[in-house]
Write a protein that holds these residues in place. Structure first.
Motif, mmCIF file in Angstrom:
data_model
loop_
_atom_site.group_PDB
_atom_site.id
_atom_site.type_symbol
_atom_site.label_atom_id
_atom_site.label_comp_id
_atom_site.label_asym_id
_atom_site.label_seq_id
_atom_site.Cartn_x
_atom_site.Cartn_y
_atom_site.Cartn_z
ATOM 1 N N MET A 1 12.857 -45.194 28.813
ATOM 2 C CA MET A 1 13.369 -43.799 29.356
ATOM 3 C C MET A 1 14.754 -43.293 28.865
ATOM 4 O O MET A 1 14.975 -42.397 28.716
ATOM 5 C CB MET A 1 13.244 -43.929 30.807
ATOM 6 C CG MET A 1 11.705 -43.864 31.534
ATOM 7 S SD MET A 1 10.932 -42.633 31.434
ATOM 8 C CE MET A 1 11.580 -41.624 32.723
ATOM 9 N N ARG A 2 15.682 -44.620 28.893
ATOM 10 C CA ARG A 2 16.963 -44.289 28.593
ATOM 11 C C ARG A 2 17.535 -44.535 27.064
ATOM 12 O O ARG A 2 18.397 -43.850 26.480
ATOM 13 C CB ARG A 2 17.862 -44.988 29.558
ATOM 14 C CG ARG A 2 17.898 -44.595 30.874
ATOM 15 C CD ARG A 2 18.809 -44.967 31.961
ATOM 16 N NE ARG A 2 18.351 -44.508 33.318
ATOM 17 C CZ ARG A 2 17.821 -45.267 34.064
ATOM 18 N NH1 ARG A 2 17.410 -46.447 33.748
ATOM 19 N NH2 ARG A 2 17.620 -44.864 35.436
ATOM 20 N N HIS A 3 16.771 -45.341 26.545
ATOM 21 C CA HIS A 3 17.039 -45.740 25.068
ATOM 22 C C HIS A 3 16.105 -45.588 24.040
ATOM 23 O O HIS A 3 16.335 -45.970 22.844
ATOM 24 C CB HIS A 3 17.759 -47.283 24.865
ATOM 25 C CG HIS A 3 18.788 -47.428 25.934
ATOM 26 N ND1 HIS A 3 20.183 -46.663 25.681
ATOM 27 C CD2 HIS A 3 18.878 -47.841 27.061
ATOM 28 C CE1 HIS A 3 20.891 -46.905 26.742
ATOM 29 N NE2 HIS A 3 20.321 -47.724 27.388
ATOM 30 N N GLY A 4 14.726 -45.443 24.297
ATOM 31 C CA GLY A 4 13.771 -45.307 23.363
ATOM 32 C C GLY A 4 13.427 -46.614 22.821
ATOM 33 O O GLY A 4 12.874 -46.905 21.855
ATOM 34 N N ILE A 5 13.663 -47.743 23.570
ATOM 35 C CA ILE A 5 13.153 -49.140 23.172
ATOM 36 C C ILE A 5 11.766 -49.249 23.267
ATOM 37 O O ILE A 5 11.234 -48.818 24.349
ATOM 38 C CB ILE A 5 13.912 -50.202 23.999
ATOM 39 C CG1 ILE A 5 15.605 -50.109 23.980
ATOM 40 C CG2 ILE A 5 13.482 -51.533 23.619
ATOM 41 C CD1 ILE A 5 16.277 -50.486 22.650
ATOM 42 N N PRO A 6 11.335 -49.659 22.391
ATOM 43 C CA PRO A 6 9.689 -50.008 22.548
ATOM 44 C C PRO A 6 9.034 -50.569 23.542
ATOM 45 O O PRO A 6 9.671 -51.573 24.126
ATOM 46 C CB PRO A 6 9.281 -50.745 21.020
ATOM 47 C CG PRO A 6 10.386 -50.602 20.364
ATOM 48 C CD PRO A 6 11.667 -50.294 21.066
ATOM 49 N N VAL A 7 7.887 -50.484 23.990
ATOM 50 C CA VAL A 7 7.327 -51.085 25.186
ATOM 51 C C VAL A 7 6.514 -52.187 24.673
ATOM 52 O O VAL A 7 5.417 -51.958 23.598
ATOM 53 C CB VAL A 7 6.667 -50.097 25.957
ATOM 54 C CG1 VAL A 7 5.936 -50.711 27.045
ATOM 55 C CG2 VAL A 7 7.519 -49.088 26.538
ATOM 56 N N LYS B 1 7.552 -46.369 20.763
ATOM 57 C CA LYS B 1 6.100 -46.493 20.335
ATOM 58 C C LYS B 1 5.818 -47.599 21.474
ATOM 59 O O LYS B 1 6.710 -48.254 22.181
ATOM 60 C CB LYS B 1 6.140 -47.204 19.164
ATOM 61 C CG LYS B 1 7.081 -48.386 18.761
ATOM 62 C CD LYS B 1 7.347 -48.378 17.069
ATOM 63 C CE LYS B 1 8.230 -49.698 17.004
ATOM 64 N NZ LYS B 1 8.553 -49.857 15.480
ATOM 65 N N VAL B 2 4.430 -48.160 21.646
ATOM 66 C CA VAL B 2 4.045 -49.075 22.929
ATOM 67 C C VAL B 2 3.059 -49.976 21.978
ATOM 68 O O VAL B 2 2.304 -49.965 21.062
ATOM 69 C CB VAL B 2 3.461 -48.301 24.012
ATOM 70 C CG1 VAL B 2 2.483 -47.357 23.468
ATOM 71 C CG2 VAL B 2 3.052 -49.168 24.989
ATOM 72 N N ASN B 3 2.915 -51.307 22.535
ATOM 73 C CA ASN B 3 2.372 -52.329 22.235
ATOM 74 C C ASN B 3 2.665 -53.284 21.525
ATOM 75 O O ASN B 3 3.696 -52.916 20.756
ATOM 76 C CB ASN B 3 0.828 -51.681 22.155
ATOM 77 C CG ASN B 3 -0.232 -52.575 22.344
ATOM 78 O OD1 ASN B 3 0.044 -53.617 23.089
ATOM 79 N ND2 ASN B 3 -1.597 -51.922 22.429
ATOM 80 N N LEU B 4 2.011 -54.395 21.421
ATOM 81 C CA LEU B 4 2.779 -55.789 20.693
ATOM 82 C C LEU B 4 2.844 -55.617 19.279
ATOM 83 O O LEU B 4 3.472 -56.485 18.770
ATOM 84 C CB LEU B 4 1.845 -56.816 20.915
ATOM 85 C CG LEU B 4 1.965 -57.348 22.784
ATOM 86 C CD1 LEU B 4 0.761 -58.221 22.865
ATOM 87 C CD2 LEU B 4 3.429 -57.880 22.889
ATOM 88 N N GLY B 5 2.210 -54.637 18.553
ATOM 89 C CA GLY B 5 2.512 -54.332 17.384
ATOM 90 C C GLY B 5 4.113 -54.023 16.827
ATOM 91 O O GLY B 5 4.651 -54.086 15.777
ATOM 92 N N PHE B 6 4.902 -53.826 18.171
ATOM 93 C CA PHE B 6 6.363 -53.717 17.707
ATOM 94 C C PHE B 6 7.151 -54.877 17.335
ATOM 95 O O PHE B 6 8.098 -54.942 16.605
ATOM 96 C CB PHE B 6 7.210 -53.318 19.056
ATOM 97 C CG PHE B 6 7.775 -54.372 19.839
ATOM 98 C CD1 PHE B 6 6.914 -54.953 20.847
ATOM 99 C CD2 PHE B 6 8.839 -54.855 19.723
ATOM 100 C CE1 PHE B 6 7.074 -56.228 21.539
ATOM 101 C CE2 PHE B 6 9.316 -55.968 20.463
ATOM 102 C CZ PHE B 6 8.481 -56.671 21.316
ATOM 103 N N LEU B 7 6.458 -56.045 17.475
ATOM 104 C CA LEU B 7 7.069 -57.342 16.978
ATOM 105 C C LEU B 7 7.037 -57.348 15.486
ATOM 106 O O LEU B 7 6.218 -56.866 14.706
ATOM 107 C CB LEU B 7 5.842 -58.513 17.543
ATOM 108 C CG LEU B 7 5.981 -58.937 18.859
ATOM 109 C CD1 LEU B 7 4.672 -59.732 19.255
ATOM 110 C CD2 LEU B 7 6.920 -59.366 19.739
#
Ligand code: BF8
Ligand code: SF4
Length: 651
Positions: free
Chosen positions: A304-310, A242-248
């Motif tokens: 790309m390698r771990h699926g860590i959110p952007v 997933k992407v954007n600051l909502g990951f916080l």
């Protein structure tokens, strides 16, 4: 400018508004303070190369046409332009060098925590370097490959090994034009020499050497960075995130990893998953553990390698802190604003610099060393955990959205997805380009720039391209921008695609916009282009392909180096925002036209992203015509009436 003019991303626009209410200065405020900016600088005709200057030439012909030494506008702008290439190529290539050095330490067993992840890819690279494989131990092979790779930076003569991956015709052209790079560093140093006061003063000649240095970046420093990183950390495969600051997250220690090199971020990812660190976070009150998000190209690497959110792209680095939810922003090199510690003073965020070569006033420095990578990473994560207690109890409760995406499209993965595991191949892509379902290929890459609405130009350009059946390959901040719009969601993304592209993407199960990684991973786009040529049916050089490149919101010198190695590899490349040679007429004509006679590719400038996309499509159509695939060859089932009509015509 109101917030919406500043950013096309609603999350960012809202946070800009919030920062304004809280009197926190952001880059857009400083842009206003800087305006009007210097016109000579903007058009590339300000020279500060010696102390008889600074000299400016008048692009409108009213004022001086030469500097004190006699240098004319074309020389001045060409020197400035290739100095940008030198800086950009140096940035990418020095990153690559750091990876190569760590690679050698890993092979020697001197960098605990790292290991060789992709042996297949190591063996492929070993073949490029003609390293014997036999039944040697993997670390032996890695050591030899690592040393030979590192030697590419200091090589003085001959040709860069990775250039062999280009189509044969292209290699031949580079030799004939005298622009085949000899060594990565050598070409960069030669730019600095040639552009010193009173050396090379002929603009074609300066630009040709710029091509050589830029090729040393794309097919050298950047390509080796990508290859060695894939071998060390794994070649990307499709991954959902997933992407954007909502990951916080409120109940977690939020850490943003910002910058470029994956050497440190890989370790932080590993460390933050350990029970030890999770317990440490909990002991500080963060019951949910540790939450990582990436920013800029580091984001792309760990996505790309771990699926860590952007967390976000370049223009979100300041506003991320305005959420009040970021415990630490860990930075290394490139694209890091010096304002970060100033913004952080208004919140509780700690800015941690980590690179041996990059420090900032008012930031905390915890130097990262590869030989004690895990300890360094732990130390950094602990600082963030300790800071959780300082989060304001009334920290914003605003809930932001995140958008789903699929990333991880390495060149190998595309090959596999298209052809299937038994016959990995680009054949289906070539066939679908030939039959016209896919009109062409576009690489849309590069930065954000505070002078144009954040993200919006990337999104508008890419939508226009996919709507017209052009498949889009992306890297860098451009990829992040389009991911936020849902263009990389395999379901939602298809809504934007034209019917032909949509059909192909549905069959293969990919979005119409493919995330290929960070900016050094533009080398993946080069390799994909070379693979398409090799597959056959679309000409015998990259310059024959129905393909184009663009950076609609560019700002960094790296973008110029990338743009120029695309051009020198045969690609038509359009930049937005502004173009740094416009004050020099002959030079600009050469870059936008004449250079194509030499290298097949050329530059163009169009600030309107939709118009720029149309220029790219027009170029793609021209190439289709030259290949004789401009007419749709769909089989028509003829009914009796048509047959009779045909017979009548023949009779
Ligand atoms: O190398 S796209 S703003 S982050 S320069 Fe920087 Fe530009 Fe982003 Fe990555 Ni690339
Ligand atoms: Fe002026 Fe020439 Fe010196 Fe540049 S090199 S600053 S144009 S005198």
């Amino acid at each position: 400018m109101n917030e919406k003019m500043k950013s096309g991303d609603p999350v960012t626009a809202q946070l800009i508004g919030q920062a304004c209410e809280e009197s926190v200065e952001l880059c857009w405020d400083r842009l206003e303070q800087q305006s009007p900016q210097c016109g000579f600088g903007n058009l590339g005709v300000c020279c500060r190369i010696c102390a008889m200057g600074p000299c400016q030439t008048d692009p409108y012909g009213n004022g001086p046409q030469r500097g004190v030494c006699g240098a004319d506008s074309d020389t001045i702008a060409a020197r400035n332009f290739i100095r940008m290439i030198a800086a950009g190529a140096a940035a990418h290539s020095d990153h690559g060098r750091a990876v190569a050095e760590t690679f050698i330490e890993v092979a020697e067993g001197k960098a605990p925590g790292y290991s060789i992840q992709d042996e297949q890819k190591l063996l492929a690279l070993a073949m490029d370097f003609e390293v014997e494989i036999g039944d040697r131990a993997i670390n032996d092979i890695a050591l030899e490959v690592g040393k030979l790779a590192l030697a590419q930076w200091g090589q003085q003569e001959g040709e860069l090994v990775m250039c062999q991956r280009a189509p044969l015709k292209r290699q031949q052209l580079w030799r004939e034009q005298g622009i085949m790079p000899r060594g990565i560093d050598r070409e960069i140093v030669e730019i600095m020499h040639r552009t010193h006061m009173g050396v090379d003063q002929e603009y074609h000649h300066l630009i040709d050497h710029g091509s050589r240095a830029a090729l040393g970046d794309g097919w050298g420093g950047s390509m080796l960075a990508t290859e060695l990183q894939d071998i060390l950390f794994g070649t990307p495969v499709p991954v959902v995130s997933k992407v954007n600051l909502g990951f916080l997250e409120e109940d977690q220690v939020n850490i943003i990893l910002h910058g470029h090199e994956p050497l440190l971020s890989e370790m932080i990812v590993a460390v933050s998953m350990t029970d030890e660190m999770k317990e440490y976070a909990a002991s500080k009150g963060a019951t949910g553990g540790i939450n990582l998000g990436g920013m800029c190209c580091t984001a792309n690497e760990i996505l790309m390698r771990h699926g860590i959110p952007v967390a976000g792209d370049f223009l979100q680095q300041e506003v991320a802190m305005v959420t009040g939810l970021v415990e630490a922003m860990v930075v290394d090199i490139q694209c890091i604003m010096q304002s970060l510690p100033q913004v952080a003073k208004h919140y509780h965020t700690k800015i941690l610099t980590t690179s041996r070569i990059a420090r900032m006033p008012d930031a905390q420095h915890i130097e990262f060393h590869e030989d004690r990578a895990l300890e360094s990473a732990k130390e950094i994560v602990k600082v963030a955990c300790d800071n959780y207690q300082n989060r304001q109890k009334d920290a914003k409760k605003t809930v932001f959205d995140t958008i789903d995406l699929v990333a991880g499209f390495s060149h190998e993965t595309i090959n596999y997805l298209l052809g299937g595991s038994f016959r990995a191949s680009y054949r289906p892509l070539n066939d679908n380009i030939i039959n016209g379902k896919i009109r062409g290929i576009a690489g849309v890459v590069g930065c954000n720039n505070a002078k144009v609405p954040h993200d919006l130009y990337h999104i508008e350009m890419v939508k226009e391209l996919v709507k017209n059946d052009v498949i889009v390959l992306q890297t860098g901040c451009s990829a992040i921008a389009c991911a936020k719009e849902g263009l990389m969601d395999p379901v939602k993304g298809l809504e934007f695609a034209g019917p032909g592209l949509r059909e192909v993407c549905e069959t293969v199960g990919i979005p119409p916009v493919l995330h290929m990684g960070s900016c050094v991973d533009n080398s993946r786009i080069l390799m994909a282009a070379a693979a398409v040529v090799k597959e056959g049916g679309l000409g015998d050089d990259i310059s024959d392909l129905p393909a184009a490149g663009a950076a609609p919101e560019w700002m960094s010198e790296k973008a110029i180096s990338i743009g120029h190695y695309f051009v020198a590899s045969g690609v038509y490349t359009v930049f937005g925002v502004s173009f740094p040679t416009l004050g020099a007429k002959k030079l600009t004509e050469y870059l936008f036209d004449g250079i194509a006679e030499k290298v097949g590719g050329k530059w163009d400038f169009e600030p309107d992203p939709v118009k720029a996309a149309q220029l790219m499509i027009a170029h793609i159509d021209e190439k289709r015509k030259a290949l004789g695939i401009d007419k749709k060859k769909e089989r028509v089932l003829m009914d009796m009436e048509m047959r009779r009509a045909e017979a009548d015509i023949e009779a």
